[in-house]
Scaffold this motif. Sequence first.
Motif, PDB file in Angstrom:
ATOM      1  N   ARG A  55       0.849  -1.192   0.000  1.00  0.00           N
ATOM      2  CA  ARG A  55       0.000   0.000   0.000  1.00  0.00           C
ATOM      3  C   ARG A  55       0.878   1.233   0.000  1.00  0.00           C
ATOM      4  O   ARG A  55       1.832   1.325   0.777  1.00  0.00           O
ATOM      5  N   ASN A  56       0.565   2.181  -0.851  1.00  0.00           N
ATOM      6  CA  ASN A  56       1.345   3.412  -0.954  1.00  0.00           C
ATOM      7  C   ASN A  56       1.050   4.346   0.217  1.00  0.00           C
ATOM      8  O   ASN A  56      -0.001   4.255   0.861  1.00  0.00           O
ATOM      9  N   GLU A  57       1.968   5.271   0.422  1.00  0.00           N
ATOM     10  CA  GLU A  57       1.743   6.304   1.427  1.00  0.00           C
ATOM     11  C   GLU A  57       0.574   7.168   0.968  1.00  0.00           C
ATOM     12  O   GLU A  57       0.383   7.402  -0.232  1.00  0.00           O
ATOM     13  N   LYS A  58      -0.244   7.619   1.914  1.00  0.00           N
ATOM     14  CA  LYS A  58      -1.378   8.461   1.536  1.00  0.00           C
ATOM     15  C   LYS A  58      -1.683   9.462   2.640  1.00  0.00           C
ATOM     16  O   LYS A  58      -1.249   9.303   3.782  1.00  0.00           O
ATOM     17  N   VAL A  59      -2.438  10.488   2.289  1.00  0.00           N
ATOM     18  CA  VAL A  59      -2.858  11.502   3.242  1.00  0.00           C
ATOM     19  C   VAL A  59      -4.329  11.273   3.558  1.00  0.00           C
ATOM     20  O   VAL A  59      -5.161  11.168   2.656  1.00  0.00           O
ATOM     21  N   CYS A  60      -4.633  11.160   4.836  1.00  0.00           N
ATOM     22  CA  CYS A  60      -6.012  10.958   5.296  1.00  0.00           C
ATOM     23  C   CYS A  60      -6.375  12.069   6.265  1.00  0.00           C
ATOM     24  O   CYS A  60      -5.525  12.836   6.691  1.00  0.00           O
ATOM     25  N   LYS A  61      -7.639  12.132   6.608  1.00  0.00           N
ATOM     26  CA  LYS A  61      -8.081  13.122   7.588  1.00  0.00           C
ATOM     27  C   LYS A  61      -8.488  12.430   8.874  1.00  0.00           C
ATOM     28  O   LYS A  61      -9.172  11.406   8.845  1.00  0.00           O
ATOM     29  N   ASN A  62      -8.077  13.002   9.985  1.00  0.00           N
ATOM     30  CA  ASN A  62      -8.505  12.525  11.285  1.00  0.00           C
ATOM     31  C   ASN A  62      -9.981  12.894  11.432  1.00  0.00           C
ATOM     32  O   ASN A  62     -10.335  14.069  11.377  1.00  0.00           O
ATOM     33  N   PRO A  63     -10.894  11.921  11.608  1.00  0.00           N
ATOM     34  CA  PRO A  63     -12.326  12.237  11.650  1.00  0.00           C
ATOM     35  C   PRO A  63     -12.731  13.086  12.861  1.00  0.00           C
ATOM     36  O   PRO A  63     -13.717  13.806  12.795  1.00  0.00           O
ATOM     37  N   HIS A  64     -11.941  13.050  13.929  1.00  0.00           N
ATOM     38  CA  HIS A  64     -12.295  13.823  15.128  1.00  0.00           C
ATOM     39  C   HIS A  64     -11.883  15.282  15.015  1.00  0.00           C
ATOM     40  O   HIS A  64     -12.614  16.179  15.453  1.00  0.00           O
ATOM     41  N   THR A  65     -10.705  15.510  14.427  1.00  0.00           N
ATOM     42  CA  THR A  65     -10.190  16.877  14.370  1.00  0.00           C
ATOM     43  C   THR A  65     -10.231  17.486  12.976  1.00  0.00           C
ATOM     44  O   THR A  65     -10.124  18.700  12.837  1.00  0.00           O
ATOM     45  N   GLY A  66     -10.356  16.663  11.959  1.00  0.00           N
ATOM     46  CA  GLY A  66     -10.338  17.149  10.587  1.00  0.00           C
ATOM     47  C   GLY A  66      -8.934  17.435  10.090  1.00  0.00           C
ATOM     48  O   GLY A  66      -8.735  17.884   8.971  1.00  0.00           O
ATOM     49  N   GLU A  67      -7.952  17.170  10.920  1.00  0.00           N
ATOM     50  CA  GLU A  67      -6.552  17.429  10.597  1.00  0.00           C
ATOM     51  C   GLU A  67      -6.020  16.375   9.617  1.00  0.00           C
ATOM     52  O   GLU A  67      -6.364  15.202   9.701  1.00  0.00           O
ATOM     53  N   SER A  68      -5.179  16.804   8.675  1.00  0.00           N
ATOM     54  CA  SER A  68      -4.576  15.873   7.723  1.00  0.00           C
ATOM     55  C   SER A  68      -3.483  15.066   8.407  1.00  0.00           C
ATOM     56  O   SER A  68      -2.695  15.597   9.198  1.00  0.00           O
ATOM     57  N   VAL A  69      -3.445  13.773   8.087  1.00  0.00           N
ATOM     58  CA  VAL A  69      -2.461  12.871   8.683  1.00  0.00           C
ATOM     59  C   VAL A  69      -1.839  12.048   7.569  1.00  0.00           C
ATOM     60  O   VAL A  69      -2.549  11.527   6.700  1.00  0.00           O
ATOM     61  N   ASN A  70      -0.515  11.926   7.578  1.00  0.00           N
ATOM     62  CA  ASN A  70       0.181  11.075   6.613  1.00  0.00           C
ATOM     63  C   ASN A  70       0.182   9.642   7.129  1.00  0.00           C
ATOM     64  O   ASN A  70       0.599   9.384   8.254  1.00  0.00           O
ATOM     65  N   VAL A  71      -0.288   8.724   6.304  1.00  0.00           N
ATOM     66  CA  VAL A  71      -0.265   7.302   6.636  1.00  0.00           C
ATOM     67  C   VAL A  71       0.862   6.683   5.827  1.00  0.00           C
ATOM     68  O   VAL A  71       0.878   6.779   4.597  1.00  0.00           O
ATOM     69  N   ALA A  72       1.799   6.065   6.527  1.00  0.00           N
ATOM     70  CA  ALA A  72       2.988   5.508   5.880  1.00  0.00           C
ATOM     71  C   ALA A  72       2.639   4.332   4.973  1.00  0.00           C
ATOM     72  O   ALA A  72       1.622   3.659   5.158  1.00  0.00           O
ATOM     73  N   ALA A  73       3.510   4.085   3.993  1.00  0.00           N
ATOM     74  CA  ALA A  73       3.355   2.917   3.125  1.00  0.00           C
ATOM     75  C   ALA A  73       3.522   1.664   3.980  1.00  0.00           C
ATOM     76  O   ALA A  73       4.255   1.664   4.977  1.00  0.00           O
ATOM     77  N   CYS A  74       2.814   0.610   3.611  1.00  0.00           N
ATOM     78  CA  CYS A  74       2.897  -0.634   4.381  1.00  0.00           C
ATOM     79  C   CYS A  74       2.540  -1.816   3.486  1.00  0.00           C
ATOM     80  O   CYS A  74       2.102  -1.641   2.350  1.00  0.00           O
ATOM     81  N   LYS A  75       2.740  -2.989   4.021  1.00  0.00           N
ATOM     82  CA  LYS A  75       2.348  -4.211   3.336  1.00  0.00           C
ATOM     83  C   LYS A  75       1.174  -4.809   4.110  1.00  0.00           C
ATOM     84  O   LYS A  75       1.153  -4.765   5.332  1.00  0.00           O
ATOM     85  N   ALA A  76       0.218  -5.384   3.384  1.00  0.00           N
ATOM     86  CA  ALA A  76      -0.957  -5.958   4.028  1.00  0.00           C
ATOM     87  C   ALA A  76      -1.284  -7.315   3.406  1.00  0.00           C
ATOM     88  O   ALA A  76      -1.222  -7.470   2.184  1.00  0.00           O
ATOM     89  N   PRO A  77      -1.631  -8.310   4.241  1.00  0.00           N
ATOM     90  CA  PRO A  77      -2.040  -9.602   3.694  1.00  0.00           C
ATOM     91  C   PRO A  77      -3.421  -9.485   3.060  1.00  0.00           C
ATOM     92  O   PRO A  77      -4.284  -8.767   3.558  1.00  0.00           O
ATOM     93  N   VAL A  78      -3.600 -10.198   1.942  1.00  0.00           N
ATOM     94  CA  VAL A  78      -4.855 -10.147   1.203  1.00  0.00           C
ATOM     95  C   VAL A  78      -5.265 -11.574   0.853  1.00  0.00           C
ATOM     96  O   VAL A  78      -4.421 -12.402   0.525  1.00  0.00           O
ATOM     97  N   PHE A  79      -6.566 -11.864   0.946  1.00  0.00           N
ATOM     98  CA  PHE A  79      -7.084 -13.161   0.531  1.00  0.00           C
ATOM     99  C   PHE A  79      -8.070 -12.941  -0.594  1.00  0.00           C
ATOM    100  O   PHE A  79      -8.947 -12.083  -0.506  1.00  0.00           O
ATOM    101  N   LYS A  80      -7.927 -13.713  -1.675  1.00  0.00           N
ATOM    102  CA  LYS A  80      -8.875 -13.655  -2.778  1.00  0.00           C
ATOM    103  C   LYS A  80      -9.483 -15.041  -2.929  1.00  0.00           C
ATOM    104  O   LYS A  80      -8.781 -16.023  -3.174  1.00  0.00           O
ATOM    105  N   ALA A  81     -10.797 -15.124  -2.764  1.00  0.00           N
ATOM    106  CA  ALA A  81     -11.498 -16.409  -2.862  1.00  0.00           C
ATOM    107  C   ALA A  81     -11.491 -16.921  -4.300  1.00  0.00           C
ATOM    108  O   ALA A  81     -11.574 -16.138  -5.250  1.00  0.00           O
ATOM    109  N   SER A  82     -11.413 -18.241  -4.446  1.00  0.00           N
ATOM    110  CA  SER A  82     -11.445 -18.846  -5.778  1.00  0.00           C
ATOM    111  C   SER A  82     -12.867 -18.808  -6.332  1.00  0.00           C
ATOM    112  O   SER A  82     -13.837 -18.627  -5.602  1.00  0.00           O
ATOM    113  N   LYS A  83     -12.964 -19.005  -7.628  1.00  0.00           N
ATOM    114  CA  LYS A  83     -14.272 -19.039  -8.286  1.00  0.00           C
ATOM    115  C   LYS A  83     -15.134 -20.150  -7.681  1.00  0.00           C
ATOM    116  O   LYS A  83     -16.322 -19.959  -7.427  1.00  0.00           O
TER     117      LYS A  83
END
Length: 92
Positions: A55-83
């Motif tokens: 996952r790439n780095e992205k800018v999100c908003k803190n829902p409580h304060t509305g302040e912009s927050v940088n979310v660092a790039a990371c790796k995430a496990p993903v599962f894709k079900a077969s047909k």
Amino acid sequence: MTKTDLIEKLSNDYICTKKDAEILVNAVFDTIREALVSGDKVTISKFGTFKVRERNEKVCKNPHTGESVNVAACKAPVFKASKKLKEDINLS
């Protein structure tokens, strides 16, 4: 279904001890975990595929304060079900 439920079901359905079923379940999960950590993809026929997505780095908003927050790039496990698994779920 929890891991304990899975162990219980395996021990009942395949006439083995709970200890043997637990060893088997732990071995399968550990093997999948090790493959993902090393960057490999795990494909289980008629079930699905486990892989790691970057996952790439992205800018999100803190829902409580509305302040912009940088979310660092990371790796995430993903599962894709077969047909086949998707078809089986939709038939039930």
